[in-house]
Design an enzyme around this catalytic site. Structure first.
Site, mmCIF file in Angstrom:
data_model
loop_
_atom_site.group_PDB
_atom_site.id
_atom_site.type_symbol
_atom_site.label_atom_id
_atom_site.label_comp_id
_atom_site.label_asym_id
_atom_site.label_seq_id
_atom_site.Cartn_x
_atom_site.Cartn_y
_atom_site.Cartn_z
ATOM 1 N N ASP A 126 0.829 -1.208 0.000
ATOM 2 C CA ASP A 126 0.000 0.000 0.000
ATOM 3 C C ASP A 126 0.865 1.262 0.000
ATOM 4 O O ASP A 126 0.526 2.267 -0.635
ATOM 5 C CB ASP A 126 -0.898 -0.003 1.242
ATOM 6 C CG ASP A 126 -2.210 0.722 1.013
ATOM 7 O OD1 ASP A 126 -2.335 1.392 -0.016
ATOM 8 O OD2 ASP A 126 -3.103 0.622 1.873
ATOM 9 N N CYS A 165 -3.867 6.587 -2.209
ATOM 10 C CA CYS A 165 -4.746 5.812 -3.087
ATOM 11 C C CYS A 165 -4.919 6.606 -4.360
ATOM 12 O O CYS A 165 -5.297 7.781 -4.319
ATOM 13 C CB CYS A 165 -6.097 5.569 -2.428
ATOM 14 S SG CYS A 165 -7.251 4.722 -3.521
ATOM 15 N N ASN A 196 -1.506 4.949 5.221
ATOM 16 C CA ASN A 196 -2.041 4.185 6.338
ATOM 17 C C ASN A 196 -1.464 4.796 7.610
ATOM 18 O O ASN A 196 -0.411 5.404 7.585
ATOM 19 C CB ASN A 196 -1.560 2.735 6.263
ATOM 20 C CG ASN A 196 -2.129 2.009 5.082
ATOM 21 O OD1 ASN A 196 -1.612 2.121 3.978
ATOM 22 N ND2 ASN A 196 -3.200 1.295 5.296
HETATM 23 ZN ZN ZN Z 1 -4.941 1.125 1.861
#
Ligand code: ZN
Length: 308
Positions: free
Chosen positions: A17, A242, A251
């Site tokens: 991520d 994102c 995060n």
């Molecule tokens: Zn994520």
């Protein structure tokens, strides 16, 4: 007194991520070195990468190589990868990956616009992946992104989230992540949704995945813990974002969460100082700072030792 668990499980998602939003392509050697450091720091679960098309997400092109290099090296650690389709499950089987995570958006608008399907239809389509994974001894988990709100649909009714969970259970997936990709969740809402799903779907193993877009990820983790949740995704240095969500942040940082747990008497099994060293290394590799309170301020316990 708050009703907090004595122990939680943390999955480090920075390699996936976090890095997937970075322009600097990190070498396979650097990723392997970070992976070994993460295992050494004590992370029991690590999201290594994703089986996306290499042209679509070039940063994740070496996920297969990372698994090949890691297979059998650390038997006690769960290494997982994100995938979207059957091709990804086949890649997982070929490189020795034993855990894949599928994802669907809770946003009907988003799903219809991008895939021309409802979220439930998307999940039903995962049946092939689950079958193929089982044939290769690969575990499958699922995630629901934006259950706490999406930029397209706003707040999503709980009945719609429940219906997506039912769709996951129908294809045999019982480990589900609620992923606040858009960073729109707030603690009372998180508490209510977590309490609800925890009671309504007792067979599901839940993961919570909070982005700190609006500074409430830590409060959301506390709210989820209060509702009985014990599995959380975090990212070294707070790295992440994102591509679909405007202004998305990373995060919640791993070291910030581990430190908060250490200070609150919640066991994670992870060495916060080792994680801080990893996050500094990540900042050096990428050449920029990241959203980590602990890297700025240090551990509270350090301060207690110096202030007399
Ligand atoms: Zn994520």
């Amino acid at each position: 007194m708050m009703n907090l668990p004595s122990e939680i499980t943390i999955c480090e998602v920075g390699l996936r991520d976090g890095l997937q939003n970075e322009k600097t392509i990190v070498s396979t050697g650097d990723k392997l070195s970070l992976l070994r450091d993460l295992v050494d720091a004590g992370f029991p679960v690590i999201e290594v990468g994703s089986f996306m098309h290499p042209k679509k997400v070039p940063q994740m092109a070496d996920t297969d190589d990372l698994f090949k290099a890691l297979v059998n090296e650390f038997p006690g650690v769960e290494f997982r990868a994100l995938t979207t389709n059957l091709r990804g499950v086949q890649r997982a089987a070929d490189c020795g990956c034993k855990k894949v995570k599928l994802n669907v958006s809770a946003s009907r608008e988003h799903n219809l616009k991008n895939l021309n399907m409802t979220p439930e239809e998307s999940v039903a389509g995962f049946a092939d992946c689950v079958k193929a994974a089982a044939e290769h001894g690969i575990e499958v988990s699922g995630s629901i992104s934006m259950p706490f709100g999406s930029p397209w649909d706003g707040r999503i009714p709980q009945s719609e989230i429940d219906s997506i969970i039912d769709a996951y259970l129908d294809v045999g997936i019982t480990e589900i992540s609620l992923s606040d990709t858009s960073g729109m969740g707030v603690p009372n809402q998180v508490y209510e949704m977590c309490s609800h799903v925890h009671t309504k779907f007792p067979t599901v193993s839940w993961w919570l995945h909070f982005h700190n877009t609006r500074g409430v990820a830590m409060a959301n983790i506390m709210a989820a813990m209060e509702a009985g949740m014990t599995r959380f995704d975090t990212s070294f240095g707070g790295l992440g974002g994102c591509p679909f969500v405007p202004g998305a942040a990373g995060n919640i940082s791993s070291e910030d969460v581990i430190h908060m747990c250490d200070e609150s008497g919640i066991t994670t099994g992870i060495d916060v100082r080792k994680v801080m060293a990893i996050s500094r290394k990540v900042q050096t590799i990428l050449g920029h700072t990241t959203d980590s309170y602990l890297l700025r301020a240090g551990c509270s316990s350090d301060l207690l030792q110096t202030v007399k």
